[in-house]
Motif scaffolding. Structure first.
Motif, PDB file in Angstrom:
ATOM      1  N   GLN A 376     -62.657 -69.053 -32.565  1.00  0.00           N
ATOM      2  CA  GLN A 376     -61.480 -69.655 -33.184  1.00  0.00           C
ATOM      3  C   GLN A 376     -60.746 -68.654 -34.063  1.00  0.00           C
ATOM      4  OE1 GLN A 376     -60.240 -72.638 -32.372  1.00  0.00           O
ATOM      5  NE2 GLN A 376     -58.475 -71.973 -33.578  1.00  0.00           N
ATOM      6  N   SER A 377     -61.510 -67.790 -34.732  1.00  0.00           N
ATOM      7  CA  SER A 377     -60.863 -66.796 -35.598  1.00  0.00           C
ATOM      8  C   SER A 377     -60.027 -65.820 -34.791  1.00  0.00           C
ATOM      9  CB  SER A 377     -61.919 -66.035 -36.406  1.00  0.00           C
ATOM     10  OG  SER A 377     -62.791 -65.312 -35.549  1.00  0.00           O
ATOM     11  N   ALA A 378     -60.510 -65.447 -33.606  1.00  0.00           N
ATOM     12  CA  ALA A 378     -59.735 -64.550 -32.746  1.00  0.00           C
ATOM     13  C   ALA A 378     -58.486 -65.240 -32.234  1.00  0.00           C
ATOM     14  CB  ALA A 378     -60.591 -64.076 -31.579  1.00  0.00           C
ATOM     15  N   ILE A 379     -58.618 -66.521 -31.866  1.00  0.00           N
ATOM     16  CA  ILE A 379     -57.473 -67.272 -31.358  1.00  0.00           C
ATOM     17  C   ILE A 379     -56.435 -67.484 -32.444  1.00  0.00           C
ATOM     18  CG2 ILE A 379     -56.756 -69.510 -30.441  1.00  0.00           C
ATOM     19  CD1 ILE A 379     -59.494 -69.682 -29.066  1.00  0.00           C
ATOM     20  N   SER A 380     -56.884 -67.839 -33.628  1.00  0.00           N
ATOM     21  CA  SER A 380     -55.946 -68.119 -34.723  1.00  0.00           C
ATOM     22  C   SER A 380     -55.199 -66.868 -35.168  1.00  0.00           C
ATOM     23  CB  SER A 380     -56.687 -68.742 -35.908  1.00  0.00           C
ATOM     24  OG  SER A 380     -57.659 -67.842 -36.422  1.00  0.00           O
ATOM     25  N   ASN A 381     -55.795 -65.712 -34.896  1.00  0.00           N
ATOM     26  CA  ASN A 381     -55.166 -64.449 -35.286  1.00  0.00           C
ATOM     27  C   ASN A 381     -54.642 -63.711 -34.047  1.00  0.00           C
ATOM     28  OD1 ASN A 381     -54.394 -62.472 -37.165  1.00  0.00           O
ATOM     29  ND2 ASN A 381     -56.261 -61.282 -36.794  1.00  0.00           N
ATOM     30  N   SER A 382     -54.265 -64.493 -33.019  1.00  0.00           N
ATOM     31  CA  SER A 382     -53.948 -63.907 -31.718  1.00  0.00           C
ATOM     32  C   SER A 382     -52.808 -62.902 -31.771  1.00  0.00           C
ATOM     33  CB  SER A 382     -53.604 -65.012 -30.717  1.00  0.00           C
ATOM     34  OG  SER A 382     -52.493 -65.776 -31.177  1.00  0.00           O
ATOM     35  N   GLU A 383     -51.851 -63.089 -32.656  1.00  0.00           N
ATOM     36  CA  GLU A 383     -50.706 -62.175 -32.715  1.00  0.00           C
ATOM     37  C   GLU A 383     -51.131 -60.756 -33.081  1.00  0.00           C
ATOM     38  OE1 GLU A 383     -46.339 -61.731 -34.915  1.00  0.00           O
ATOM     39  OE2 GLU A 383     -47.629 -63.444 -35.365  1.00  0.00           O
ATOM     40  N   PHE A 384     -52.164 -60.638 -33.915  1.00  0.00           N
ATOM     41  CA  PHE A 384     -52.589 -59.327 -34.384  1.00  0.00           C
ATOM     42  C   PHE A 384     -53.967 -58.918 -33.862  1.00  0.00           C
ATOM     43  CE2 PHE A 384     -49.993 -61.347 -37.709  1.00  0.00           C
ATOM     44  CZ  PHE A 384     -48.920 -60.477 -37.729  1.00  0.00           C
ATOM     45  N   PHE A 385     -54.636 -59.831 -33.158  1.00  0.00           N
ATOM     46  CA  PHE A 385     -56.028 -59.599 -32.780  1.00  0.00           C
ATOM     47  C   PHE A 385     -56.207 -58.321 -31.979  1.00  0.00           C
ATOM     48  CE2 PHE A 385     -59.420 -60.155 -29.574  1.00  0.00           C
ATOM     49  CZ  PHE A 385     -60.511 -60.152 -30.423  1.00  0.00           C
ATOM     50  N   SER A 386     -55.417 -58.150 -30.929  1.00  0.00           N
ATOM     51  CA  SER A 386     -55.570 -56.968 -30.075  1.00  0.00           C
ATOM     52  C   SER A 386     -55.321 -55.686 -30.857  1.00  0.00           C
ATOM     53  CB  SER A 386     -54.611 -57.043 -28.882  1.00  0.00           C
ATOM     54  OG  SER A 386     -54.721 -55.888 -28.082  1.00  0.00           O
ATOM     55  N   ALA A 387     -54.293 -55.685 -31.693  1.00  0.00           N
ATOM     56  CA  ALA A 387     -53.942 -54.476 -32.445  1.00  0.00           C
ATOM     57  C   ALA A 387     -55.017 -54.106 -33.458  1.00  0.00           C
ATOM     58  CB  ALA A 387     -52.602 -54.672 -33.147  1.00  0.00           C
ATOM     59  N   LEU A 388     -55.650 -55.105 -34.064  1.00  0.00           N
ATOM     60  CA  LEU A 388     -56.614 -54.843 -35.128  1.00  0.00           C
ATOM     61  C   LEU A 388     -58.040 -54.656 -34.628  1.00  0.00           C
ATOM     62  CD1 LEU A 388     -55.407 -57.494 -37.744  1.00  0.00           C
ATOM     63  CD2 LEU A 388     -54.775 -55.083 -37.613  1.00  0.00           C
ATOM     64  N   THR A 389     -58.333 -55.187 -33.435  1.00  0.00           N
ATOM     65  CA  THR A 389     -59.721 -55.278 -33.001  1.00  0.00           C
ATOM     66  C   THR A 389     -60.035 -54.494 -31.736  1.00  0.00           C
ATOM     67  OG1 THR A 389     -59.725 -57.512 -33.932  1.00  0.00           O
ATOM     68  CG2 THR A 389     -61.570 -56.927 -32.490  1.00  0.00           C
ATOM     69  N   LEU A 390     -59.079 -54.394 -30.819  1.00  0.00           N
ATOM     70  CA  LEU A 390     -59.320 -53.796 -29.518  1.00  0.00           C
ATOM     71  C   LEU A 390     -58.584 -52.471 -29.378  1.00  0.00           C
ATOM     72  CD1 LEU A 390     -58.828 -57.072 -27.424  1.00  0.00           C
ATOM     73  CD2 LEU A 390     -60.906 -56.251 -28.573  1.00  0.00           C
ATOM     74  N   ILE A 391     -58.792 -51.835 -28.208  1.00  0.00           N
ATOM     75  CA  ILE A 391     -58.079 -50.578 -27.942  1.00  0.00           C
ATOM     76  C   ILE A 391     -57.200 -50.719 -26.703  1.00  0.00           C
ATOM     77  CG2 ILE A 391     -59.781 -49.429 -26.462  1.00  0.00           C
ATOM     78  CD1 ILE A 391     -57.752 -47.929 -29.422  1.00  0.00           C
ATOM     79  N   ASP A 392     -57.223 -51.908 -26.069  1.00  0.00           N
ATOM     80  CA  ASP A 392     -56.335 -52.196 -24.944  1.00  0.00           C
ATOM     81  C   ASP A 392     -54.884 -52.080 -25.373  1.00  0.00           C
ATOM     82  OD1 ASP A 392     -57.564 -52.574 -22.549  1.00  0.00           O
ATOM     83  OD2 ASP A 392     -57.851 -54.724 -22.764  1.00  0.00           O
ATOM     84  N   GLY A 393     -54.024 -51.712 -24.411  1.00  0.00           N
ATOM     85  CA  GLY A 393     -52.606 -51.590 -24.705  1.00  0.00           C
ATOM     86  C   GLY A 393     -52.234 -50.157 -25.004  1.00  0.00           C
ATOM     87  N   GLY A 394     -50.952 -49.846 -24.899  1.00  0.00           N
ATOM     88  CA  GLY A 394     -50.537 -48.457 -25.046  1.00  0.00           C
ATOM     89  C   GLY A 394     -51.017 -47.658 -23.852  1.00  0.00           C
ATOM     90  N   ALA A 395     -51.300 -46.392 -24.039  1.00  0.00           N
ATOM     91  CA  ALA A 395     -51.802 -45.555 -22.950  1.00  0.00           C
ATOM     92  C   ALA A 395     -53.219 -45.985 -22.561  1.00  0.00           C
ATOM     93  CB  ALA A 395     -51.784 -44.089 -23.361  1.00  0.00           C
ATOM     94  N   SER A 396     -53.638 -45.595 -21.363  1.00  0.00           N
ATOM     95  CA  SER A 396     -54.971 -45.962 -20.872  1.00  0.00           C
ATOM     96  C   SER A 396     -56.054 -45.177 -21.608  1.00  0.00           C
ATOM     97  CB  SER A 396     -55.073 -45.687 -19.376  1.00  0.00           C
ATOM     98  OG  SER A 396     -54.159 -46.490 -18.663  1.00  0.00           O
ATOM     99  N   TYR A 397     -57.187 -45.808 -21.792  1.00  0.00           N
ATOM    100  CA  TYR A 397     -58.325 -45.172 -22.439  1.00  0.00           C
ATOM    101  C   TYR A 397     -59.399 -44.901 -21.388  1.00  0.00           C
ATOM    102  CZ  TYR A 397     -59.958 -50.036 -22.290  1.00  0.00           C
ATOM    103  OH  TYR A 397     -60.298 -51.296 -21.882  1.00  0.00           O
ATOM    104  N   PRO A 398     -60.384 -44.044 -21.669  1.00  0.00           N
ATOM    105  CA  PRO A 398     -61.454 -43.800 -20.700  1.00  0.00           C
ATOM    106  C   PRO A 398     -62.375 -45.007 -20.621  1.00  0.00           C
ATOM    107  CG  PRO A 398     -61.962 -42.716 -22.771  1.00  0.00           C
ATOM    108  CD  PRO A 398     -60.555 -43.255 -22.903  1.00  0.00           C
ATOM    109  N   GLY A 399     -62.951 -45.236 -19.443  1.00  0.00           N
ATOM    110  CA  GLY A 399     -63.884 -46.335 -19.307  1.00  0.00           C
ATOM    111  C   GLY A 399     -63.675 -47.096 -18.016  1.00  0.00           C
ATOM    112  N   ILE A 400     -64.223 -48.300 -17.983  1.00  0.00           N
ATOM    113  CA  ILE A 400     -64.126 -49.151 -16.814  1.00  0.00           C
ATOM    114  C   ILE A 400     -63.622 -50.520 -17.227  1.00  0.00           C
ATOM    115  CG2 ILE A 400     -65.972 -47.994 -15.525  1.00  0.00           C
ATOM    116  CD1 ILE A 400     -67.857 -50.275 -16.420  1.00  0.00           C
ATOM    117  N   MET A 401     -63.130 -51.264 -16.252  1.00  0.00           N
ATOM    118  CA  MET A 401     -62.781 -52.659 -16.484  1.00  0.00           C
ATOM    119  C   MET A 401     -64.052 -53.502 -16.363  1.00  0.00           C
ATOM    120  SD  MET A 401     -60.272 -55.147 -14.291  1.00  0.00           S
ATOM    121  CE  MET A 401     -60.136 -56.885 -14.700  1.00  0.00           C
ATOM    122  N   ALA A 402     -64.272 -54.363 -17.319  1.00  0.00           N
ATOM    123  CA  ALA A 402     -65.462 -55.229 -17.291  1.00  0.00           C
ATOM    124  C   ALA A 402     -65.172 -56.427 -16.392  1.00  0.00           C
ATOM    125  CB  ALA A 402     -65.819 -55.675 -18.704  1.00  0.00           C
TER     126      ALA A 402
END
Length: 502
Positions: A376-402
């Motif tokens: 619920q905390s991730a959903i409630s903060n959905s506008e900023f969640f990706s920017a603050l928590t993940l590295i998805d978005g912008g240029a591609s990063y090394p790794g694999i798709m899960a």
């Protein structure tokens, strides 16, 4: 003691304490630089990097570029021996940059380190020798690591399944059946609003339309080239190209194609009113929901499997499974093995989930049936969640798709259905031309020729399809003559030489 003297002594004491604390605080041993223009994301306080440090013990000082031109210039300015970052992350490295930076001694060869320090990636490369070949430069070195996805980005043809159901139609499987379905979409009011406002097939310019060429056996890349029996071919010179263009002209004349499709304005097909009736029967796009941004794309649209041509189904693989140039190590780094071990974490499912979804029991939960959902905390903060928590978005990063983890998402059945459609579609995806690494000089030559040839092909297609110029023997003879004047044979020979060297 006067108050001024006391204040001075207190200030001096605070400075001494601050200096001592600064000395005690461990300084990051490595510098990580790269490009990421995701809104609100700052690498220094992003949870992905904080969690990666907790997991690996590796800390970085960050040089985050939010302007791509500035990052491109920074890469060009790097010189061996100068102060440089240790690692280039989300590096957006072209093959030409990799070759140039290797020659200048800026980037090291990662290949000797992979089996020992990146065993997860190395195992994937051993299973897929074509991946290893794709990231290997002409001199045999590997300058940068890729992002790997078994569900790469495609420019799908999405069909409104609700309209098919309303009109009791089956999804088309051939070019002829496609015309039948588009005609029904145009004439039979599938959105049931009493108006003839339906747009049977939406597209944006010649780029999108060329993906329909698969219905005539035409599958080419952005340079309009493809390989057949070891020979480079140019799609506009193929004998089926005229049949294809004539078919498109007939569709456009019958108003089965979006009449505004050549205006090249994505806003014209972006619908934001979720209460409005759907007007698009089909749309060419990587993700239908990104075009409409309403419930239309989430529920009504499904991927149309490639149309059959001469008993075969094939479609252009837009990006392929690899996004190259995501991670590199510079010659300034004193411990390349440690940097590769850090990156190798992202070639595991656990690392891939951390990068794209977050941390279990904090950002997502796994339910008793094995499915997962966001907290619920991730959903409630959905506008900023990706920017603050993940590295998805912008240029591609090394790794694999899960991807296996993604398939267990329990939040929406439609999401799982789309993944299943992508799985089925993958079997028909064909790369028109194999991965290759061009030098800066080769890339410049290719782009110079493409600038005139590609522009002329697209403009002429638009004229023919919109009826601005008659499709005839004379117009096609003039078309081929102009292509020859612009150097199409030299262009074909250029790519043949590249192919022969692979």
């Amino acid at each position: 003691m006067g108050w001024k003297k006391a204040a001075c002594l207190l200030l001096a004491l605070l400075c001494v304490i601050g200096a001592a604390q600064a000395e005690e605080a461990p300084k990051p041993a490595y510098i990580l630089a790269g490009f990421d223009d995701t809104q609100y994301r700052t690498w220094a306080d992003n949870q992905f990097f904080i969690r990666m440090e907790e997991k690996t013990g590796v800390s970085f000082a960050y040089q985050q570029y939010k302007n791509l031109n500035a990052w491109t210039q920074a890469k060009a300015d790097m010189k061996a021996g100068d102060e440089m970052p240790d690692v280039l992350f989300k590096a957006a490295l072209t093959s030409a940059e990799c070759i140039s930076m290797r020659e200048k001694g800026v980037l090291i060869d990662l290949k000797p380190y992979l089996s020992e320090y990146a065993p997860n990636l190395w195992a994937i490369l051993q299973q897929h020798p074509d991946y290893l070949s794709a990231i290997t430069l002409p001199d045999g070195s590997i300058a940068a690591l890729p992002f790997i996805s078994n569900l790469p980005v495609q420019n799908y043809l999405w069909v409104n399944s609700a309209w098919l159901n309303t009109l009791h139609l089956q999804a088309p499987t051939t070019a002829e059946e496609l015309v039948t379905v588009l005609t029904a979409f145009s004439e039979k009011d599938p959105n049931r609003n009493g108006r003839q406002d339906e747009i049977p097939l939406g597209f944006l310019g010649p780029f999108d339309l060329k993906f329909l060429g698969h219905a005539f056996g035409l599958i080419a890349n952005d340079y309009n080239i493809f390989v057949e029996d070891g020979q480079v071919m140019y799609m506009p010179l193929d004998e089926n190209y005229r049949l294809f263009v004539t078919w498109l002209r007939d569709l456009y004349e019958a108003e089965l194609l979006d009449q505004n499709g050549f205006l090249m304005n994505s806003a014209m097909r972006t619908v934001t009113d979720s209460n409005a009736k759907a007007t698009y029967g089909m749309i060419l796009a990587p993700v239908a929901a990104d075009v409409f941004r309403t419930a239309w794309g989430q529920e009504d649209y499904q991927i149309l499997m490639p149309l059959t041509y001469e008993g075969k189904q094939a479609y252009r693989d837009y990006t392929g499974p690899l996004l190259r140039g995501t991670f590199a190590v510079t010659s300034a780094c004193k411990d390349p093995g440690k940097m590769l071990s850090w990156a190798d974490t992202l070639y595991t499912e656990e690392g891939a989930i951390l990068a794209s979804v977050g941390l279990e029991n904090v950002d997502y939960l796994i339910d008793g049936d094995g499915t997962w959902r966001m907290t619920q905390s991730a959903i409630s903060n959905s506008e900023f969640f990706s920017a603050l928590t993940l590295i998805d978005g912008g240029a591609s990063y090394p790794g694999i798709m899960a991807e296996n983890f993604q398939r267990r998402y329990g939040g929406a059945g439609q999401y799982t259905a789309v993944l299943e459609q992508q799985d089925a579609f993958r079997d028909y995806a064909v790369m028109p031309f194999p991965y290759c690494s061009l030098t800066a000089e080769q890339l410049e030559k290719a782009e110079q020729m493409q600038k005139e040839l590609g522009y002329y092909v697209d403009v002429q297609m638009g004229k023919w399809v919109q009826g601005q110029e008659e499709i005839s023997d004379a117009s096609f003879d003039a078309f081929e003559e102009r292509l020859n004047e612009l150097g199409v044979q030299e262009f074909i020979a250029f790519w043949q030489d590249i192919l022969d060297q692979l």
